[in-house]
Motif scaffolding. Structure first.
Motif, short mmCIF file in Angstrom:
data_model
loop_
_atom_site.label_atom_id
_atom_site.label_comp_id
_atom_site.label_asym_id
_atom_site.label_seq_id
_atom_site.Cartn_x
_atom_site.Cartn_y
_atom_site.Cartn_z
N PRO A 145 66.70 85.03 55.02
CA PRO A 145 66.47 84.84 53.59
C PRO A 145 64.98 84.67 53.27
O PRO A 145 64.53 84.99 52.18
CB PRO A 145 67.24 83.57 53.24
CG PRO A 145 67.94 83.12 54.46
CD PRO A 145 67.52 83.96 55.61
N GLN A 146 64.23 84.18 54.25
CA GLN A 146 62.80 83.99 54.05
C GLN A 146 62.05 85.31 53.91
O GLN A 146 61.02 85.39 53.27
CB GLN A 146 62.24 83.32 55.28
CG GLN A 146 61.91 81.89 55.12
CD GLN A 146 61.24 81.43 56.38
OE1 GLN A 146 60.17 81.91 56.73
NE2 GLN A 146 61.88 80.53 57.10
N GLU A 149 61.04 86.59 50.45
CA GLU A 149 59.92 85.86 49.86
C GLU A 149 58.59 86.26 50.50
O GLU A 149 57.58 86.44 49.83
CB GLU A 149 60.12 84.35 50.04
CG GLU A 149 61.31 83.80 49.29
CD GLU A 149 61.18 83.93 47.79
OE1 GLU A 149 60.04 83.85 47.30
OE2 GLU A 149 62.20 84.13 47.12
N ALA A 153 55.31 88.02 48.71
CA ALA A 153 53.96 87.45 48.80
C ALA A 153 53.01 88.46 49.43
O ALA A 153 51.87 88.63 48.99
CB ALA A 153 53.98 86.16 49.60
N ARG A 156 51.94 91.01 47.01
CA ARG A 156 50.98 90.43 46.07
C ARG A 156 49.57 90.39 46.70
O ARG A 156 48.59 90.77 46.07
CB ARG A 156 51.46 89.02 45.71
CG ARG A 156 50.58 88.27 44.79
CD ARG A 156 50.85 88.61 43.36
NE ARG A 156 49.80 88.05 42.50
CZ ARG A 156 49.50 88.51 41.31
NH1 ARG A 156 50.16 89.53 40.82
NH2 ARG A 156 48.55 87.96 40.60
N VAL A 157 49.49 89.94 47.95
CA VAL A 157 48.19 89.90 48.63
C VAL A 157 47.62 91.31 48.73
O VAL A 157 46.43 91.53 48.50
CB VAL A 157 48.32 89.33 50.07
CG1 VAL A 157 46.97 89.30 50.76
CG2 VAL A 157 48.90 87.94 50.04
N GLN A 159 48.09 93.86 46.78
CA GLN A 159 47.58 94.28 45.47
C GLN A 159 46.20 93.68 45.21
O GLN A 159 45.27 94.38 44.80
CB GLN A 159 48.53 93.74 44.39
CG GLN A 159 49.45 94.76 43.80
CD GLN A 159 50.18 94.13 42.62
OE1 GLN A 159 50.41 92.92 42.56
NE2 GLN A 159 50.56 94.95 41.68
N GLU A 185 43.34 86.69 55.93
CA GLU A 185 44.07 85.64 56.61
C GLU A 185 45.54 85.63 56.20
O GLU A 185 46.43 85.62 57.06
CB GLU A 185 43.43 84.31 56.22
CG GLU A 185 43.53 83.25 57.26
CD GLU A 185 42.62 82.10 56.86
OE1 GLU A 185 43.16 81.04 56.57
OE2 GLU A 185 41.39 82.29 56.80
N THR A 186 45.80 85.64 54.88
CA THR A 186 47.19 85.63 54.41
C THR A 186 47.87 86.96 54.73
O THR A 186 49.05 86.97 55.09
CB THR A 186 47.28 85.39 52.89
OG1 THR A 186 45.98 85.20 52.38
CG2 THR A 186 48.14 84.20 52.60
#
Lengths: 379, 198
Positions: A145-146, A149, A153, A156-157, A159, A185-186
């Motif tokens: 399930p993670q 998410e 994310a 988004r990074v 983009q 990093e992310t």
């Protein structure tokens, strides 16, 4: 045991009003072309997923003479009776009620699991990588399930980072590194997570898919799956991160010139090999279909192992391109699978059904109406 | 819909408020019409006064009625500790805890190339020189725990590294007083990552 006992369809596609009862195991939907066989499967799928497997636009699903569509299904789950009612009116919010309680469509998802195989699924083999990434993402979200998410994310990074890259052209390298590093990093940590979950799901899928594929081809052919990553991943998570980081550093110049991120799981692919050769390039239509079906049935097996229960299986027009042997193997698989299955077919398969020893129900569809339902008890 | 002109204008103006739609705007408009003239003037004055009298602190960027905010001008506060937040309202939230007695620095945003916000827009050079010229020993980064907030924290950590200060990130995890079973998956997994010895 989990199955759909009955279904009421109102104003959906070419159906005006149809009440249907189903066999808890095997249901054969037969009829000529363009009579409503796939529409029936689609309505069952919609009850489970609140989405069609053919279109993203709910409006298309409403019968053109009706203001709305309404579906009601009675599902049995762990011996408990559940009524699911869904109604949709143009320009209004979809209404989903489970046992008379209103639920959101996202809460409803996966409560009544279903797997569909339709002729379009061959695109999974034939088309470019993005369709296979979508398949992987879907499968991985089911497993973890993670994952969903993390994927959101990550996108988004991506983009943000791509946007930043477009502004960096002509700046000094120290400044470039300074600005990019926090995003790197992310990107690296989320991206490495995504890669590792995908690799895990591919291993599972391959194991189950292999069995199915080899059965279908009477062990004459074999299928294997491989994760084609733009970052050479390693078994050790921290090592994957390190490799990813180094690749990003190396790609700096190209990335700034291109203004986009050139390494990462958003570019990766699932390689599907038949007898060791890339199926996208070197395989027949029949092989492609068998491979795509194997992936879907691997999904079924995986689900069964994890939940100790079978999802409902919908097979749309699956018999048209398989030879007799493959058809038999498929029916054997479905019998052993012990879950409920719906098969639509435009060709007669009575001779095949004769030879399998399980009960089933045949429903003939003619111009959006079901007629002469025939049940046959098992031998 | 036919409205008297002034009502229409009022409703239109009220719908600009965050969280206020057409219907709420109408309710507020009729409430105001029902008030005495003095009350309405008092409400309007409160808005104008807040706008006129409130500005941002020259030093830290939080809300202030003079050049210096009440935190920066308070000699009792711990001037070894600095907390970096995204928005002025975050300062109020932290103050409500009663736990924190250090100083603040408000960035007025987070790094977001998509919105054209880079280090220059956040005036990070001002943060660096502030730390250099002060007695600050620890910087707590309390930007939001999302993609943009995390990137901002990462950027700040690198930027402040050469200065001789301790840089920490506020912890993420379970809401206190809640049940583990109600925590969402991502929060729970971040809480696991951030576990500590007791």
């Amino acid at each position: 045991m989990f199955y759909l006992e009955s279904l009421l369809i109102k104003g959906f596609r070419n159906y005006h009003y149809q009440q249907l009862q189903f066999n808890p195991r095997l249901n054969i939907i037969c009829g000529g072309n363009a009579q409503g066989k796939t529409n029936l499967l689609e309505s069952i799928y919609y009850l489970s997923v609140t989405r069609s497997f053919r279109t993203r636009r709910d409006q298309e699903l409403v019968n053109w003479e009706e203001p709305l569509f309404y579906l009601k299904g009675i599902f049995y789950k762990y011996d408990l009776r559940n009524s699911i009612r869904i109604s949709y009116r143009k320009n209004a919010q979809l209404k989903v009620k489970v046992n008379d309680k209103a639920v959101s469509r996202y809460a409803h998802l996966q409560q009544f699991p279903i797997v569909v195989f339709s002729p379009d699924d061959v695109l999974l083999i034939r088309e470019g990588p993005s369709i296979r990434r979508r398949f992987l993402n879907l499968e991985a979200s089911r497993l973890s399930p993670q994952y969903f998410e993390e994927l959101r994310a990550y996108q988004r990074v991506l983009q943000q980072r791509n946007n930043l890259l477009k502004k960096l052209y002509g700046r000094g390298s120290r400044q470039i590194n300074e600005l990019l590093e926090p995003w790197d990093e992310t990107l690296v940590s989320l991206g490495s997570n995504i890669i590792h979950t995908r690799v895990k799901i591919i291993k599972y899928l391959e194991k189950e898919g292999k069995v199915f594929f080899e059965n279908m081809t009477s062990s004459r052919e074999t299928i294997s799956l491989e994760y084609a990553a733009s970052v050479e991943y390693s078994e050790a998570f921290n090592e994957t991160k390190e490799i990813f980081r180094r690749r990003l550093e190396k790609a700096r110049e190209i990335e700034i010139r291109k203004g986009s991120t050139v390494v990462g799981p958003h570019l990766d692919d699932l390689k599907i090999m038949i007898n060791g050769y890339d199926s996208r390039k070197y395989s027949s239509q029949g092989q492609k279909r068998t491979a795509a079906l194997s992936l879907k049935m691997a999904e079924v097996s995986l689900f069964r192992k994890e939940h100790n229960d079978c999802p409902i299986i919908l097979l749309d027009d699956v018999f048209s391109e398989f030879d007799e042997k493959r058809k038999m193997h498929l029916l054997d698989f479905l019998r052993d699978n012990s879950g409920q299955c719906f098969i639509s077919t435009a060709i007669g398969i009575d001779n095949l059904l004769e030879s399998i020893s399980s009960d089933y129900k045949t429903i003939s569809i003619h111009q959006g109406r079901a007629s002469d339902e025939v049940s046959r008890p098992g031998n | 819909m036919v409205y008297p002109g002034h009502l229409k204008k009022l409703v239109e103006a009220l719908t600009r408020f965050p969280g206020i739609g057409q219907k709420s705007a109408q309710r507020i408009a009729f409430y105001l019409l029902g008030c005495s003239r003095e009350d309405v003037v008092a409400i309007a004055r409160a808005m104008v006064d807040a706008k006129d009298k409130l500005g941002f602190c020259q030093t830290c960027g939080s809300l202030a009625e003079t050049d210096l905010c009440i935190y920066c001008s308070d000699s009792k506060r711990d001037n070894n500790l600095l907390c970096v937040v995204q928005e002025p309202r975050d300062v109020l939230v932290l103050e409500r805890t009663g736990q924190y007695s250090g100083l603040y620095h408000v960035l007025h945003g987070a790094l977001s190339p998509l919105d054209g916000i880079g280090p220059e827009e956040l005036k990070l050079d001002r943060l660096v020189s502030r730390i250099r010229e002060s007695e600050i020993r620890e910087v707590i980064i309390a930007t939001n725990p999302n993609v943009e907030g995390d990137a901002t924290a990462g950027y700040l950590a690198r930027l402040l590294n050469p200065l001789s200060v301790r840089v920490t990130r506020i912890a993420f995890g379970l809401p206190v007083g809640g049940d583990i079973e109600y925590a969402d998956d991502l929060t729970l997994s971040r809480a696991l990552d951030g576990r500590r010895v007791i």
